[in-house]
Design an enzyme around this catalytic site. Structure first.
Site: not given
Ligand code: ZN
Length: 246
Positions: A148, A210
């Site tokens: 992500h 992330e």
């Molecule tokens: Zn995401």
């Protein structure tokens, strides 16, 4: 006469043999039960060792079997679910797919690993029907890595962060995070436990990365470059290899 004598000898022999068998069994019995209790003890010891070694096992699991490790790479979002919108209007779903495809390509050169993508194009995967964890669970994957990019209202916010949910995923998250944070060069926001469904509903060690904040204009500019994505992909592969002890 001779026959009768033979018969008596035979009976005597039988008695002797029978007696010998009984005597042997009586002698053998204590050592048999000793063997049983010893093996029970060993089981106890190995169980205790297993408990002690458990954190290490999550860091580097047992030696690779003949079967390759199944690693699921999950590009976050897709299709109508664009994910975060970057400072310049870029979509998280495109960034996650680009990095994931690079990871899968790099893993083709690792014979001990078989990479599986939850999506290899811009398609929507339902979170309601748990498409992503179901894919990994049905595959009986060894690892699950969801990729992500982050978003925040404040465009100055920066950094790389990794999430895990189940305790047995902390080792994987820690190792991958170390490699990825080093590759991005962004602020290291650390490893955090979070109840994301892809982490909660997967049955194998799972981590959600992330990589960086697309809402930070400077970070976004870097994140959209081929060089950055390639080095992040290489870092993820290094993390996978270290975790699997390859
Ligand atoms: Zn995401």
């Amino acid at each position: 006469m001779m026959k009768k004598r033979n018969f008596i000898i035979l009976v005597t022999l039988c008695i002797l043999v029978f007696g010998a068998i009984i005597a042997t069994n009586m002698l053998a019995e204590p050592s048999l039960s000793q063997a049983v209790s010893e093996s029970e003890e060993q089981n106890d010891i190995s169980a205790a060792n297993q408990q002690l070694e458990e954190p290490d096992e999550t860091l580097s699991p047992a030696e690779p079997e003949k079967e390759p490790f199944k690693v699921v790479i999950d590009p976050g979002h897709g299709g109508e679910d664009t994910g975060a919108e970057g400072a310049s209007g870029s979509y998280e779903k495109d960034f996650t797919l680009a990095v994931s495809l690079k990871v899968a390509r790099l893993l083709e050169d690792v014979p001990e690993v078989e990479a599986h993508l939850t999506r290899d194009k811009d398609i929507f995967l339902s979170s309601e029907t748990r498409d992503r964890p179901n894919f990994a669970n049905e595959l009986e994957a060894d690892l699950f890595i969801s990729i992500h990019a982050n978003t925040f209202a404040d465009p100055t916010v920066t950094g790389t962060e990794t999430f895990y949910y189940h305790d047995n995923s902390l080792g994987l998250a820690t190792i991958i995070h170390r490699h990825v944070a080093q590759a991005t060069g962004f602020r290291d926001r650390g490893v955090t436990q979070e109840n994301f469904f892809v982490l909660r509903d997967t049955t194998m060690p799972a981590a959600l990365l992330e990589i960086g904040y697309l809402t930070n204009p400077e970070d976004e500019r870097v994140m959209l470059t081929e060089t950055f994505q390639q080095s992040v992909a290489e870092a993820i592969v290094e993390g996978i290899k270290e975790y699997l002890g390859l």
